[in-house]
Design a protein around this motif. Structure first.
Motif, short mmCIF file in Angstrom:
data_model
loop_
_atom_site.label_atom_id
_atom_site.label_comp_id
_atom_site.label_asym_id
_atom_site.label_seq_id
_atom_site.Cartn_x
_atom_site.Cartn_y
_atom_site.Cartn_z
N LYS A 4 -1.73 15.27 -1.62
CA LYS A 4 -1.37 13.86 -1.81
C LYS A 4 0.14 13.67 -1.79
O LYS A 4 0.67 12.79 -1.11
CB LYS A 4 -1.95 13.37 -3.13
CG LYS A 4 -1.65 11.95 -3.49
CD LYS A 4 -2.30 11.64 -4.84
CE LYS A 4 -2.16 10.23 -5.27
NZ LYS A 4 -2.91 9.97 -6.51
N THR A 59 -3.71 17.59 6.28
CA THR A 59 -4.36 16.87 5.19
C THR A 59 -5.79 16.52 5.58
O THR A 59 -6.72 16.61 4.76
CB THR A 59 -3.56 15.61 4.82
OG1 THR A 59 -2.20 16.00 4.57
CG2 THR A 59 -4.12 14.93 3.59
N ASP A 87 -1.52 5.20 3.75
CA ASP A 87 -1.44 6.01 2.52
C ASP A 87 -2.05 5.25 1.34
O ASP A 87 -2.84 5.79 0.58
CB ASP A 87 0.02 6.38 2.24
CG ASP A 87 0.17 7.11 0.92
OD1 ASP A 87 -0.32 8.24 0.81
OD2 ASP A 87 0.79 6.53 0.01
N GLU A 91 -5.51 6.35 -0.59
CA GLU A 91 -5.39 6.67 -2.01
C GLU A 91 -6.37 5.81 -2.81
O GLU A 91 -7.06 6.32 -3.70
CB GLU A 91 -3.98 6.45 -2.54
CG GLU A 91 -3.87 6.79 -4.02
CD GLU A 91 -2.51 6.59 -4.61
OE1 GLU A 91 -2.26 7.16 -5.68
OE2 GLU A 91 -1.70 5.85 -4.02
N LEU A 96 -7.27 11.23 -1.15
CA LEU A 96 -6.12 12.15 -1.24
C LEU A 96 -6.18 13.00 -2.51
O LEU A 96 -5.24 13.72 -2.80
CB LEU A 96 -4.81 11.36 -1.21
CG LEU A 96 -4.33 10.91 0.15
CD1 LEU A 96 -3.10 10.02 0.02
CD2 LEU A 96 -4.02 12.09 1.05
#
Length: 152
Positions: A4, A59, A87, A91, A96
């Motif tokens: 993350k 990731t 992002d 999240e 993440l």
């Protein structure tokens, strides 16, 4: 460093370099004062763009994202500032969370991408070197191929 945190740092860096490139483009095309900003910030943005792509793939493998999520991660680097929006979205979806899956005492990798990621997470110093070499090599390739569109 967690997936993350690494992803977020590179996503923010990609957005910042987009902003710098846009400033350079403003100076070159609107004020017609200098193209120095485009030359400098274009290169910086290109390098960070490539780094973001590599970290997004890393990731993606670690977090077991579905194909659509992984592809959206990569495509989000194209429009300015979209990496920040991506992002935030992943999240909020909890995509993440968690550590590197293949670190010491972690899961056993079951595919080639997972084996590569396992090696990288178990050898962080070498992973940094491999990452730098990959970014440099891909940047060199991009320079040889040339810009996406050359208007003049």
């Amino acid at each position: 460093m967690t997936p993350k945190l690494l992803f977020r740092r590179v996503a923010v860096a990609e957005a910042i370099t987009w902003a710098l490139l846009l400033v350079g483009m403003f100076l070159k095309y609107v004020t017609e004062t200098t193209d120095l900003g485009v030359r400098i910030f274009g290169m910086v943005h290109g390098v960070v763009f490539i780094a973001y792509g590599l970290i997004a793939i890393t990731t993606w493998v670690n977090q077991r994202w579905q194909l659509g999520v992984g592809m959206l991660a990569l495509v989000s680097a194209v429009p300015p500032f979209a990496t920040i929006l991506f992002d935030r979205r992943i999240e909020a979806a909890g995509l993440l969370e968690g550590p590197w899956r293949f670190g010491a005492g972690g899961e056993t990798p079951s595919s080639v991408p997972e084996r590569v990621l396992a090696w990288l997470t178990r050898n962080p110093g070498l992973a940094a070197v491999v990452g730098l070499v990959a970014v440099a090599g891909l940047t060199g390739f991009a320079l040889v191929v040339g810009p996406p569109a050359s208007g003049s």
